[in-house]
Design a protein around this motif. Structure first.
Motif, PDB file in Angstrom:
ATOM      1  N   GLY A 434       0.797  -1.219   0.000  1.00 35.59           N
ATOM      2  CA  GLY A 434       0.000   0.000   0.000  1.00 35.59           C
ATOM      3  C   GLY A 434       0.828   1.266   0.000  1.00 35.59           C
ATOM      4  N   GLY A 435       1.983   1.227  -0.672  1.00 33.94           N
ATOM      5  CA  GLY A 435       2.857   2.394  -0.736  1.00 33.94           C
ATOM      6  C   GLY A 435       3.938   2.404   0.329  1.00 33.94           C
ATOM      7  N   GLU A 436       3.867   1.483   1.286  1.00 30.68           N
ATOM      8  CA  GLU A 436       4.863   1.388   2.356  1.00 30.68           C
ATOM      9  C   GLU A 436       5.876   0.305   1.994  1.00 30.68           C
ATOM     10  N   LYS A 437       7.174   0.674   1.900  1.00 28.68           N
ATOM     11  CA  LYS A 437       8.224  -0.287   1.597  1.00 28.68           C
ATOM     12  C   LYS A 437       8.566  -1.077   2.859  1.00 28.68           C
ATOM     13  N   ILE A 438       8.506  -2.383   2.758  1.00 26.11           N
ATOM     14  CA  ILE A 438       8.777  -3.242   3.914  1.00 26.11           C
ATOM     15  C   ILE A 438      10.258  -3.638   3.934  1.00 26.11           C
ATOM     16  N   PRO A 439      10.960  -3.438   5.053  1.00 23.99           N
ATOM     17  CA  PRO A 439      12.389  -3.776   5.157  1.00 23.99           C
ATOM     18  C   PRO A 439      12.610  -5.277   5.303  1.00 23.99           C
ATOM     19  N   VAL A 440      12.661  -5.968   4.178  1.00 21.15           N
ATOM     20  CA  VAL A 440      12.694  -7.432   4.166  1.00 21.15           C
ATOM     21  C   VAL A 440      13.863  -7.982   4.981  1.00 21.15           C
ATOM     22  N   SER A 441      15.063  -7.450   4.757  1.00 22.37           N
ATOM     23  CA  SER A 441      16.235  -7.980   5.440  1.00 22.37           C
ATOM     24  C   SER A 441      16.122  -7.856   6.951  1.00 22.37           C
ATOM     25  N   ASP A 442      15.624  -6.732   7.425  1.00 18.91           N
ATOM     26  CA  ASP A 442      15.481  -6.541   8.877  1.00 18.91           C
ATOM     27  C   ASP A 442      14.513  -7.561   9.468  1.00 18.91           C
ATOM     28  N   ILE A 443      13.410  -7.838   8.769  1.00 16.90           N
ATOM     29  CA  ILE A 443      12.430  -8.802   9.279  1.00 16.90           C
ATOM     30  C   ILE A 443      13.036 -10.203   9.312  1.00 16.90           C
ATOM     31  N   GLU A 444      13.772 -10.549   8.264  1.00 21.10           N
ATOM     32  CA  GLU A 444      14.424 -11.855   8.247  1.00 21.10           C
ATOM     33  C   GLU A 444      15.421 -11.993   9.395  1.00 21.10           C
ATOM     34  N   GLN A 445      16.171 -10.928   9.653  1.00 18.84           N
ATOM     35  CA  GLN A 445      17.113 -10.951  10.774  1.00 18.84           C
ATOM     36  C   GLN A 445      16.377 -11.179  12.097  1.00 18.84           C
ATOM     37  N   LEU A 446      15.257 -10.500  12.279  1.00 18.28           N
ATOM     38  CA  LEU A 446      14.491 -10.663  13.510  1.00 18.28           C
ATOM     39  C   LEU A 446      13.948 -12.082  13.648  1.00 18.28           C
ATOM     40  N   LEU A 447      13.424 -12.629  12.573  1.00 18.00           N
ATOM     41  CA  LEU A 447      12.888 -13.984  12.625  1.00 18.00           C
ATOM     42  C   LEU A 447      13.973 -15.003  12.984  1.00 18.00           C
ATOM     43  N   HIS A 448      15.186 -14.761  12.519  1.00 17.25           N
ATOM     44  CA  HIS A 448      16.295 -15.650  12.866  1.00 17.25           C
ATOM     45  C   HIS A 448      16.600 -15.599  14.361  1.00 17.25           C
ATOM     46  N   GLU A 449      16.211 -14.519  15.018  1.00 15.82           N
ATOM     47  CA  GLU A 449      16.459 -14.394  16.455  1.00 15.82           C
ATOM     48  C   GLU A 449      15.518 -15.284  17.265  1.00 15.82           C
ATOM     49  N   HIS A 450      14.399 -15.700  16.659  1.00 22.88           N
ATOM     50  CA  HIS A 450      13.446 -16.537  17.398  1.00 22.88           C
ATOM     51  C   HIS A 450      14.057 -17.915  17.642  1.00 22.88           C
TER      52      HIS A 450
END
Length: 538
Positions: A434-450
């Protein structure tokens, strides 16, 4: 005057003839060749290629796993001024026929059998449709029960039945010795985003590339280079084999990735250096953390292909007792950035390094205007190690560069005030919600922390209202679970903005990857097209 690489190998064969040059390990056997063995074997194969009328500049293709013969064949091709065109072992008839036709290779080396497949039969099935292939050279036992395909167009031989009877014609080989400016390699891109293109490299660019990285890391002939990455991929070919040959260092080949065998091999043969994709590091770390002994001589692990999750890098540095270094490169550019063992730990493994000497990098907007430090934009490179273009594709070659001569990597990145690079994703990985760019790499990094997540990849999922939403594909540790609610609760605890949360979770057994370990996100995007954003858990 021949190239520095060939001079070095010949010198090793004369001065250290009986010392080990190549150790090739599989689940069946271990093969050890000395420098003298390697040089002699390559000379015999070079003479065979001359008998087949291979001339300087001709492309020679070979589809082999990591084995000693791969190194000898590569040297043989280079010694007569021909061009190496390795094919990944995983390639089947479709990919092989495409590359053979595009490269116009007249000679192909293959195995008789490999991992339950029969490459000879595969080539026989496509042989009538290949316009240039003339010679098929088969490596294997020479079992007469395996009939080699013969036709008016295609002549087939067993290598082992010819090799020992061949005389090495040193004068003829030397007469075809290449210069640094001659082509050495035709390597087809690994296909993380679609149809592969054939990148051409000269001897001088490849040799400069390994010189820059070896000097930055302090590697010498005393190092023992472990090569789990496919030799038919640039990481294994250049930063494994070519680097080992250039340094005069022993190389330890692993035929196929198997974590326990890899760890045992590194320990037994005292590997000091490895450059490989992040999943290889993750697998080794998991074994050591479960109680296996670490590879005690390992000093440096250069992780490439995808960003190293911060938590993995921290744990690996401690558990493996080695420095984890970040790096960035492409088939076309070779390594552009690399951290060093002397960097602050957070810079060594929390970035993709800083530019190698003579390499320049910049981040630009959509109109190729340079952006200031800290800004995310399109990563571009200028380097003396750049490829010479795509085979027979001047349009694609031209599109790969900006008007002022910078190479477009197709990656998004940030360069900080100290000059360290952090790649944030592929341009095609961008998710526009919806016009908002999602920071893919940051989210992947966070998921790896789980604690439950072993691997994670986030891709766009089409949405009628917003255009795109984010879908997370994750691989879990054994005996762990993760629900959509678990994921969103975790991201909330990490204070990630709600619009950035993936709106679907898919738990999968494995992520689709290239043979070098890169996640094939275009495959995941295709899978996501058939998923409903409203169905939030798999």
């Amino acid at each position: 005057m021949t190239t520095k690489l060939l001079q070095t190998v010949e010198g090793q064969a004369r001065q250290r003839a009986s010392e080990p040059a190549v150790i090739a390990v599989s689940d069946r056997e271990t093969v050890l060749w000395s420098w003298g063995d390697l040089w002699e074997r390559s000379g015999r194969i070079a003479s065979l290629l001359l008998d087949m009328d291979v001339t300087p500049g001709d492309v020679v293709a070979y589809q082999l796993p990591n084995c000693a013969e791969f190194v000898a064949i590569s040297l043989a091709i280079l010694r007569i001024g021909a061009v190496c065109c390795p094919l990944l072992p995983a390639f089947r008839e479709r990919e092989i026929s495409f590359i053979l036709e595009r490269s116009r290779a007249r000679v192909l080396f293959i195995l008789d059998t490999y991992r339950g497949r029969c490459p000879v039969d595969e080539i026989a099935s496509i042989g009538p449709h290949l316009s240039t292939l003339v010679h098929l050279i088969v490596l294997g036992s020479g079992n007469r029960s395996l009939a080699l395909p013969e036709s008016d167009q295609l002549a087939c031989i067993w290598l082992d039945q010819r090799i020992d009877s061949l005389k090495i014609d040193s004068d003829a080989i030397d007469a075809r010795a290449p210069r640094d400016v001659d082509l050495a390699q035709l390597l087809f891109t690994s296909g993380t985003s679609g149809t592969p293109k054939g990148a051409l490299h000269h001897h001088e660019t490849l040799s400069l590339a390994v010189h820059l990285s070896s000097a930055q890391l302090g590697l010498t002939h005393r190092d023992r280079i472990f090569i789990p990455s496919p030799l038919a991929h640039q990481t294994g070919f250049l930063y494994g084999m070519w680097q080992g040959l250039s340094l005069g260092a022993m190389q330890i080949l692993l035929e196929q990735w198997e974590p326990r065998l890899a760890l045992a091999t590194m320990r037994k043969h005292r590997a000091t250096f490895v450059q490989a994709a992040t999943p290889f590091l993750v697998d080794l770390l998991q074994l050591v953390e479960s109680g296996e002994q670490p590879p005690e001589k390992l000093q440096i692990f250069v992780a490439t292909g995808t960003a190293v999750p911060r938590t993995v890098a921290r744990r690996a540095t401690s558990a493996l007792g080695a420095t984890v270094c970040g790096a960035f490169g492409t088939t076309e550019s070779c390594l552009a950035t690399l951290s060093t063992p002397h960097d602050r730990p957070s810079n060594a493994w929390n970035t993709d390094g800083h530019p190698l000497p003579s390499v320049r990098i910049r981040v630009c907007d959509d109109e190729d205007n340079r952006l200031p430090p800290g800004s995310e934009g399109h990563l571009q490179i200028r380097s003396l190690t750049m490829f010479k273009g795509y085979l027979d594709d001047p349009q694609a070659t031209g599109q790969a560069y900006t008007q002022d001569g910078w190479y477009r990597t197709g990656d998004l990145a940030v360069i900080d005030a100290e000059g360290y690079l952090r790649v944030t994703g592929r341009v095609k990985d961008v998710i526009n919600r919806g016009g908002e760019k999602i920071p893919v790499s940051d989210i992947e990094q966070l998921l790896h922390e789980h604690e439950s997540v072993r691997e994670a990849a986030v891709v766009a999922m089409p949405d009628e209202r917003l255009g795109e939403r984010a879908c997370a594909f994750v691989v879990l540790h054994a005996d762990r679970q993760l629900t959509f609610s678990d994921m969103t609760t975790f991201l909330d605890q990490q204070r990630l903005a709600t619009p950035y949360w993936p709106e679907r979770l898919e738990v999968v057994r494995e992520l689709p990857k290239t043979a070098s370990g890169k996640v094939q996100k275009y495959v995941l995007r295709e899978l996501a097209k058939n998923l409903s954003p409203e169905s939030r858990e798999s």
